[in-house]
Write a protein that holds these residues in place. Structure first.
Motif, PDB file in Angstrom:
ATOM      1  N   GLU A 115       0.823  -1.215   0.000  1.00  0.00           N
ATOM      2  CA  GLU A 115       0.000   0.000   0.000  1.00  0.00           C
ATOM      3  C   GLU A 115       0.858   1.267   0.000  1.00  0.00           C
ATOM      4  O   GLU A 115       0.579   2.221  -0.702  1.00  0.00           O
ATOM      5  N   PHE A 116       1.932   1.265   0.777  1.00  0.00           N
ATOM      6  CA  PHE A 116       2.744   2.485   0.893  1.00  0.00           C
ATOM      7  C   PHE A 116       3.858   2.543  -0.143  1.00  0.00           C
ATOM      8  O   PHE A 116       4.664   3.474  -0.140  1.00  0.00           O
ATOM      9  N   GLY A 117       3.915   1.558  -1.047  1.00  0.00           N
ATOM     10  CA  GLY A 117       4.874   1.645  -2.147  1.00  0.00           C
ATOM     11  C   GLY A 117       6.163   0.887  -1.952  1.00  0.00           C
ATOM     12  O   GLY A 117       7.023   0.874  -2.825  1.00  0.00           O
ATOM     13  N   GLY A 118       6.301   0.251  -0.773  1.00  0.00           N
ATOM     14  CA  GLY A 118       7.505  -0.548  -0.538  1.00  0.00           C
ATOM     15  C   GLY A 118       7.274  -1.995  -0.938  1.00  0.00           C
ATOM     16  O   GLY A 118       6.274  -2.336  -1.569  1.00  0.00           O
ATOM     17  N   SER A 138      20.913 -13.791  -6.447  1.00  0.00           N
ATOM     18  CA  SER A 138      20.223 -12.587  -5.955  1.00  0.00           C
ATOM     19  C   SER A 138      21.266 -11.605  -5.441  1.00  0.00           C
ATOM     20  O   SER A 138      21.988 -11.904  -4.494  1.00  0.00           O
ATOM     21  N   ARG A 139      21.355 -10.457  -6.073  1.00  0.00           N
ATOM     22  CA  ARG A 139      22.442  -9.522  -5.755  1.00  0.00           C
ATOM     23  C   ARG A 139      21.968  -8.225  -5.126  1.00  0.00           C
ATOM     24  O   ARG A 139      22.689  -7.590  -4.373  1.00  0.00           O
ATOM     25  N   LEU A 140      20.753  -7.799  -5.548  1.00  0.00           N
ATOM     26  CA  LEU A 140      20.423  -6.393  -5.308  1.00  0.00           C
ATOM     27  C   LEU A 140      18.941  -6.237  -5.008  1.00  0.00           C
ATOM     28  O   LEU A 140      18.102  -6.905  -5.610  1.00  0.00           O
ATOM     29  N   LEU A 141      18.656  -5.343  -4.092  1.00  0.00           N
ATOM     30  CA  LEU A 141      17.274  -4.920  -3.837  1.00  0.00           C
ATOM     31  C   LEU A 141      17.148  -3.454  -4.278  1.00  0.00           C
ATOM     32  O   LEU A 141      17.969  -2.620  -3.892  1.00  0.00           O
ATOM     33  N   CYS A 142      16.129  -3.184  -5.101  1.00  0.00           N
ATOM     34  CA  CYS A 142      15.891  -1.822  -5.596  1.00  0.00           C
ATOM     35  C   CYS A 142      14.622  -1.262  -4.986  1.00  0.00           C
ATOM     36  O   CYS A 142      13.559  -1.862  -5.137  1.00  0.00           O
ATOM     37  N   LEU A 143      14.715  -0.127  -4.345  1.00  0.00           N
ATOM     38  CA  LEU A 143      13.519   0.568  -3.865  1.00  0.00           C
ATOM     39  C   LEU A 143      13.406   1.913  -4.591  1.00  0.00           C
ATOM     40  O   LEU A 143      14.354   2.355  -5.243  1.00  0.00           O
ATOM     41  N   GLU A 144      12.252   2.533  -4.443  1.00  0.00           N
ATOM     42  CA  GLU A 144      11.989   3.814  -5.116  1.00  0.00           C
ATOM     43  C   GLU A 144      11.365   4.765  -4.095  1.00  0.00           C
ATOM     44  O   GLU A 144      10.510   4.346  -3.315  1.00  0.00           O
ATOM     45  N   ASN A 145      11.803   6.052  -4.093  1.00  0.00           N
ATOM     46  CA  ASN A 145      11.307   7.010  -3.103  1.00  0.00           C
ATOM     47  C   ASN A 145      11.515   8.432  -3.627  1.00  0.00           C
ATOM     48  O   ASN A 145      12.650   8.819  -3.855  1.00  0.00           O
ATOM     49  N   HIS A 172      19.864  -0.464  -3.660  1.00  0.00           N
ATOM     50  CA  HIS A 172      19.874   0.718  -4.542  1.00  0.00           C
ATOM     51  C   HIS A 172      18.565   1.475  -4.412  1.00  0.00           C
ATOM     52  O   HIS A 172      17.494   0.875  -4.347  1.00  0.00           O
ATOM     53  N   LEU A 173      18.658   2.791  -4.384  1.00  0.00           N
ATOM     54  CA  LEU A 173      17.463   3.628  -4.362  1.00  0.00           C
ATOM     55  C   LEU A 173      17.308   4.355  -5.692  1.00  0.00           C
ATOM     56  O   LEU A 173      18.209   5.083  -6.119  1.00  0.00           O
ATOM     57  N   ASP A 174      16.167   4.142  -6.340  1.00  0.00           N
ATOM     58  CA  ASP A 174      15.768   5.007  -7.433  1.00  0.00           C
ATOM     59  C   ASP A 174      15.149   6.238  -6.764  1.00  0.00           C
ATOM     60  O   ASP A 174      13.975   6.242  -6.415  1.00  0.00           O
TER      61      ASP A 174
END
Ligand code: PLP
Length: 344
Positions: A115-118, A138-145, A172-174
């Protein structure tokens, strides 16, 4: 209907449509430049260092777009046969042309977004593959904010950091709109970015620069990213002209994002009062439900008022406030939406 023919268009489609202000153009005109591929553009270097410092990172790399910046991040974090875990509706999965797979042999592992985008961190953990030749690594987790205009809670970011550290994933953060997130939360951008290994930030969205994104991370990572930037089409030469716009934006257009957020709230409130269905926005983006709306007719109606909005392209109408929408423009947009409901 008021006399709208003489007024400039109010473009609510995106915060990418902003045009450089006279002061920004002046900063570009007088920028000190050099060949950035040779590492000799002082203005690009200053932009990279300034943004790195603000984000609490060691180094930065200037790129033409957020798409290239995210792609270079993915190519630097992951090799062929590796995977990144990412939201099903995330930009780095859905809206970047499949670049990581097409150019890097990197497999996305998309997960539904909350719901909150995570992403649900238990689901992330469950999606991490065992070390077994059947699986991608599995190398990387990408989130967006912000993510679709929503701000990820700081305590969620801390939990994501803990998971990444415990499982050996890179994070990584987009952060195309991370300054919107910081301004909306009343925190420094560093309070958000410190949880991440690398961050991509757009200067050409709400910050109002014509072009440019910066990838930030550890110095050694950024040196490798510089190679991938070359592979992805190369660096730019006297790009200090563009970096100057970014520096100007960082100095003059960050605090004012609060104005965009305030206008988005006003717009949402007035639209809700007029009978539209929508959630109250957290930053500068709001989504109006199209259920029961005649979208084609609304599009034509808005055109008469010189309002641009993407009425037809998505499953809801996305409205975005930005630097080029002032209170008068906002009032005209509100009038157009209100009269559509009452007269259409
Ligand atoms: C716009 C955007 C990008 C990409 O930026 P471009 O400069 O348009 O390539 C990446 N992520 C998010 C969340 C965006 O909104």
């Amino acid at each position: 209907m008021s006399d709208t023919n003489t007024s400039a268009c109010v473009d609510l489609r995106s915060d990418t449509v902003t045009k450089p202000t006279p002061a920004m153009r002046q900063a570009m005109l007088t920028a000190d430049v050099g060949d950035d591929v040779w590492g000799e553009d002082p203005t690009v270097r200053l932009l990279e260092q300034t943004l790195a410092t603000r984000a609490g990172m060691a180094a930065g790399l200037f790129m033409p777009s957020g798409t290239q910046s995210n792609l270079v991040a993915l190519l630097t974090h992951c090799g062929r046969g590796d995977e990144y875990i990412v939201g099903q509706q995330a930009h780095t999965y859905k809206y970047e042309g499949g670049g990581a797979a097409a150019l890097g042999g990197i497999q996305p592992q998309p997960l539904p977004m909350t719901e909150f985008g995570g992403l649900d961190l238990a689901e992330v953990e469950a999606a991490i593959k065992p070390d077994d030749c059947h699986f991608a690594r599995s190398r990387l987790l990408c989130l967006e904010n912000t993510v679709h205009g929503k701000v990820l809670p700081l305590d969620y970011l801390a939990q994501a950091r803990n998971l990444a550290t415990a499982t050996g994933l890179q994070l990584h953060l987009d952060g195309a709109r991370v300054f919107n997130a910081a301004v909306a939360s009343g925190c420094q951008v560093q309070d958000i970015t410190r949880h991440f290994d690398t961050v991509s930030i757009c200067l050409s969205k709400g910050l109002g620069a014509p072009v440019g994104s910066v990838l930030l991370g550890p110095a050694e990572f950024i040196e490798q990213a510089r190679r991938w930037r070359k592979v992805c089409g190369g660096g730019m030469r006297q790009s200090g002209l563009l970096a100057a716009a970014g520096l100007h934006a960082l100095e003059h257009h960050v605090e004012r994002l609060a104005d965009d957020h305030r206008r988005a709230k006003t717009l949402a409130q007035r639209l809700a009062d007029a009978g539209y269905t929508l959630e109250q926005p957290q930053t500068n983006i709001l989504f109006v439900s199209v259920a029961g709306l005649n979208r084609e007719r609304l599009a034509l109606w808005l055109e008469k008022y010189h309002i641009k909005a993407d009425c037809l392209g998505r499953d809801s109408i996305r409205l975005v406030t930005h630097l080029d929408i002032d209170d008068a423009g906002l009032a005209r947009a509100i009038e157009a939406f209100e009269t559509f409901m009452s007269e259409a």
